[in-house]
Design a protein around this motif. Sequence first.
Motif, short mmCIF file in Angstrom:
data_model
loop_
_atom_site.label_atom_id
_atom_site.label_comp_id
_atom_site.label_asym_id
_atom_site.label_seq_id
_atom_site.Cartn_x
_atom_site.Cartn_y
_atom_site.Cartn_z
N ALA A 104 1.16 -1.20 0.30
CA ALA A 104 0.12 -0.33 0.50
C ALA A 104 0.98 1.17 -0.48
CB ALA A 104 -0.89 0.13 1.49
N GLY A 105 1.09 2.23 -0.57
CA GLY A 105 1.03 3.08 -1.34
C GLY A 105 2.60 3.01 -1.73
N HIS A 106 2.73 2.23 -2.29
CA HIS A 106 4.27 1.79 -2.53
C HIS A 106 4.04 0.98 -4.12
CE1 HIS A 106 6.57 2.19 -0.34
NE2 HIS A 106 6.11 2.01 0.99
N ALA A 107 2.83 0.26 -4.57
CA ALA A 107 2.05 -0.23 -5.14
C ALA A 107 1.36 0.06 -6.65
CB ALA A 107 1.09 -1.02 -5.55
N ASP A 108 1.92 -0.34 -8.14
CA ASP A 108 1.39 0.80 -9.02
C ASP A 108 0.29 0.51 -10.13
OD1 ASP A 108 4.63 1.81 -9.82
OD2 ASP A 108 4.61 -0.35 -9.85
N LEU B 65 -9.66 -3.61 -10.81
CA LEU B 65 -8.61 -2.75 -10.87
C LEU B 65 -8.09 -1.06 -10.80
CD1 LEU B 65 -5.41 -4.17 -12.18
CD2 LEU B 65 -5.78 -3.56 -14.37
N ALA B 66 -7.71 -0.78 -10.13
CA ALA B 66 -7.40 0.62 -10.42
C ALA B 66 -5.46 1.04 -9.99
CB ALA B 66 -7.78 1.27 -9.05
N ASP B 67 -5.66 1.50 -10.90
CA ASP B 67 -4.15 2.26 -10.85
C ASP B 67 -3.79 2.97 -9.15
OD1 ASP B 67 -3.91 1.29 -13.70
OD2 ASP B 67 -5.11 3.09 -14.32
N ALA B 68 -2.80 3.36 -9.29
CA ALA B 68 -1.89 4.57 -8.02
C ALA B 68 -2.49 5.84 -8.73
CB ALA B 68 -0.30 4.10 -7.47
N GLY B 69 -2.47 6.38 -7.74
CA GLY B 69 -2.15 7.68 -8.29
C GLY B 69 -4.08 8.59 -8.36
N THR B 70 -5.24 7.60 -9.01
CA THR B 70 -6.26 7.83 -9.25
C THR B 70 -6.71 8.29 -7.67
OG1 THR B 70 -6.14 5.81 -10.28
CG2 THR B 70 -8.28 6.29 -9.75
#
Length: 379
Positions: A161-165, A185-190
Amino acid sequence: MTVDRILPTEEAYDLLDLTRELADRELAAKADDHERHGVFPRETIRTLGLSGLLGLPYPEADGGAGQPYEVYLQVLEILAGRWLAIAEAVSVHTLSCYPVYAHGTERQRKLLPDMLGGDLLGAYALSEPQGGSDAAALQTRATHDGAGWVVNGTKAWITHAGHADFYNIFCRTGGPGASGISCLLADAGTPGLLPQKPERTMGLRSSAPAQIVFDDLHLDADRLVGAEGGGFRIAMEALDAGRLGIAACAVGLGQAAVDYAAAYAREREQFGKPIGDFQGVGFMLADMATQVSAARALVLAAARLKDAGRPFSIEAAKAKLFATDAAMRVTTDAVQVLGGYGYVSDHPVERWFREAKVLQIVEGTNQIQRLVISRSLVR
């Protein structure tokens, strides 16, 4: 210690030799410092990806290495013997690639080469603050908004969490129970995907899990993985294989503890002779080594069933149960062999003891494994 095993191909032997070389060069010297300061080893994981170790059990056509699970698990064992957090990261990432690999759309599967090559690190968002073992009771909800999905809720204990893409989000899109769960499926930063502060953990401090809050997270309709309502089945399929990954990590940790304790017992002298010559210590070492060998045999037997396309979920539960309990016993005994020195951080057995505990909890607690096994016996 190198344990001889019968492997499918010469390529597999070469792969394990490469893994040992890489683990000794890239992992062993870094583990203590990263664990002490809680630094996530993203670049080290990327190096493993460039070396082809993040997609081992997936087909070459999808960007993987096409290796049997039997070989992949032995790679995890080697990595865990040098740095458990890295082996767990590889196991969790491999688990996180499964939903798209097995159930993804053609468009989603185009991400696989980057996932399996390590450019994109994955996370598996299933557990929640009020629901760990009872995954079918999860409360995170996704609703239709005309254009896609809006997700609200909280996940807990999420590795990376916080590191995954990318994140596999298991959420409720229908009614109560397993049939109302889907996978998105979600992208990090969304916007709306909010990793929280890492937990302060007993072990695995370089890869501490964290909660993730979803606050009106908007995802396009094509981010649904598999069929609507099929998320629980996807989650359980992935966890069957993931349990074998954790079991292999436990074997690697246990073997490292046996090797270290035996070396110490050969060198440490009391009453004029090495402490390993005393039956109280020597018999303890014998039991430790036997438990690790038995755990390894269970893990590889389950892997061979999976590789042969036969049912393996109950054997995976047995392997996870036995191997992680064995790792806890063996690391406890390793501390005892070292006596007072085992209780200080100058020796790695202190860290291994703390790390072993989490393996009895993740990917289904060992109480859940006993429930799964017992139900299969009386069904």
